[in-house]
Design an enzyme around this catalytic site. Structure first.
Site, PDB file in Angstrom:
ATOM      1  N   GLU A  41      -1.417 -30.509 -24.610  1.00 24.05           N
ATOM      2  CA  GLU A  41      -0.067 -31.041 -24.392  1.00 24.05           C
ATOM      3  C   GLU A  41       0.084 -32.421 -25.024  1.00 24.05           C
ATOM      4  OE1 GLU A  41       0.270 -30.976 -20.176  1.00 24.05           O
ATOM      5  OE2 GLU A  41       0.723 -28.810 -20.061  1.00 24.05           O
ATOM      6  N   HIS A  66      -6.144 -20.744 -32.718  1.00 25.73           N
ATOM      7  CA  HIS A  66      -7.342 -21.314 -33.331  1.00 25.73           C
ATOM      8  C   HIS A  66      -7.379 -22.823 -33.129  1.00 25.73           C
ATOM      9  CE1 HIS A  66     -10.599 -22.136 -36.105  1.00 25.73           C
ATOM     10  NE2 HIS A  66      -9.828 -23.021 -36.693  1.00 25.73           N
TER      11      HIS A  66
END
Length: 457
Positions: A134, A349
């Site tokens: 985040e 990824h």
């Protein structure tokens, strides 16, 4: 002289061809001519022109070739090794999907203290991934990469090792460092690249390293750490240390030449190193079925003469047990071990990737909900009476609070000075680097508005 030698060799070849033709092809309608030498009998059968002729032995099954590496038996049949055994290599597992131990399973017992610490660190790693991810999306750090879905591999493997074992990670093993004592503040310092970062801000976020915890700094190029780990393991062997080297890599890394060089290097030198492959199904956007045609990675160990095992990477007890025994064998028998852990990369990824562009969302959700390693392991420790909902809620809240505080501290901390770009490589800085340093300072003076104000000159 050269012409004479060439003429002689040419004449010799023609002579031998004529001899062969007169004795074999020219006698196409004659009975075979026996040939005896040293007591071994063989014969040449008759053949038509253009047909190949090979020696015929009475029985070659009892004959062997004493070749380097061991005796090789001869057979008269032409046999190619199959590209596949037909049946895939089995996968070692201890806990079923409901967190219950499978009947008849063999595994290394863990104490309550170790078992609970394993679970607490798995939760901590999960919270770290969520909050740092985040933070990157908010523009506070430049890059991040999660271990979502691979928490059991991180923590369980680390729990089975000793802090004296040298770790050569890829980039999805921060849990190994967490287990060894790396603090949330130290993780935050590295991601924000401040003056307390051991890499002095010169590495991308998540490229951790710690001399204290024998954790070599992560390097972005794929698989370069593998041969380095073998060299370190060989050094441990020479020094007679009761320790081994451990190197982690993904399924995509097995397509690199360094993987093959490292396995052969380790096998030949009989180095105590554990090769730990996280086969998580995807090498960024390349699925395993496009990565190789072999039965995963575990089969490759045998080709190099390395003892190998395939393990359920989402089963913490299976990973712990496999690594624990692998370490014992590597050190006591001075041998490399290859572990292939089958798991799944639930997250993207990295923050530079959107995996929904190349894999179905229902596949991701299935592994997130039905195959989650943390949920499975929690069921097991709850059955043992070592964990409950109240403890879970309190611990998650505590970790989140501590990490948010660490991020605030790391974000406010001063950046490393500009001069650190040129340190820690050469004992005496060469003239070309000193010249580059001066040019950099001149550029900053000339364009001060383009230089970040929070970096000391």
């Amino acid at each position: 002289m050269a012409l004479i030698c060439h003429a002689r060799s040419t004449a010799a070849r023609h002579f031998m061809r004529g001899l062969y033709a007169s004795n074999v092809i020219g006698r196409r309608n004659s009975p075979p001519i026996p040939f005896s030498s040293g007591g071994s009998e063989r014969c040449f059968g008759s053949a038509r022109a253009g047909e190949s002729v090979s020696p015929q032995y009475d029985d070659c099954r009892n004959q062997v070739l004493d070749f380097p590496g061991g005796k090789v038996a001869f057979i008269p049949e032409m046999r190619f090794l199959s590209e596949s055994t037909g049946e895939r290599i089995s996968c070692y597992r201890v806990l079923d999907d409901n967190g219950q131990t499978i009947s008849g399973s063999s595994f290394k017992e863990v104490t309550r203290e170790v078992a609970v610490k394993m679970y607490r660190d798995m939760i901590t790693l999960q919270v770290m991934d969520t909050i740092f991810y985040e933070a990157q999306r908010q523009g506070r750090i430049s890059f991040f990469l999660t271990s979502t879905g691979e928490e059991a591999i991180n923590i369980a493997s680390a729990a089975a090792l000793s802090n004296e074992d040298v770790v050569f990670p890829q980039y999805r093993e921060p849990g190994v460092l967490l287990w060894r004592g790396f603090t949330l503040q130290e993780f935050a310092n590295q991601c924000f690249g401040n003056k307390s970062d051991y890499g002095k801000g010169r590495q991308m976020p998540i490229h951790y390293g710690s001399r204290k915890y024998n954790y070599f700094t992560i390097s972005s190029p794929i698989a370069t750490q593998l041969p380095q780990a073998v060299g370190a393991a060989y050094s441990l062997k020479m020094d007679r240390k009761e320790a081994c080297a451990v190197t982690y890599f993904g399924d995509g890394g097995t397509s690199e030449g360094d993987f093959h060089a490292a396995l052969n290097f380790a096998a030949v030198t009989e180095s105590p190193v554990i090769f730990f492959c996280r086969n998580n199904g995807w090498a960024i956007s390349t699925p395993t079925e496009e990565q190789f045609r072999s039965d995963g990675v575990v089969i490759r160990g045998q080709a190099y003469g390395i003892r190998s095992i395939r393990v359920d990477g989402n089963d913490a007890l299976a990973v712990y047990s496999a690594v624990h025994l692998a370490r014992e064998m590597a050190i006591s028998e001075a041998r490399p071990i290859l572990i292939e852990a089958l798991t799944y990369r639930v997250g993207h990824h990295s923050t530079s990737d959107d995996s929904t562009k190349y894999r179905p969302a229902d596949e991701i959700n299935h592994w997130r909900t039905e195959r989650d390693p943390i949920s499975r392991y929690r069921k097991w420790i709850e059955r043992n009476g070592w964990w409950c909902d109240d403890v879970e809620s309190e611990f998650r809240s505590s970790v989140r609070k501590e990490l948010l505080q660490a991020i605030q501290v790391a974000e406010r901390a001063q950046k490393p000075p500009l001069k650190e770009l040129f340190t820690d490589v050469y004992d005496v800085v060469p003239s070309n680097l000193r010249e580059q340093e001066q040019v950099l300072y001149q550029t900053v003076d000339k364009y001060p508005g383009d230089y970040p104000s929070d970096v000391p000159i």
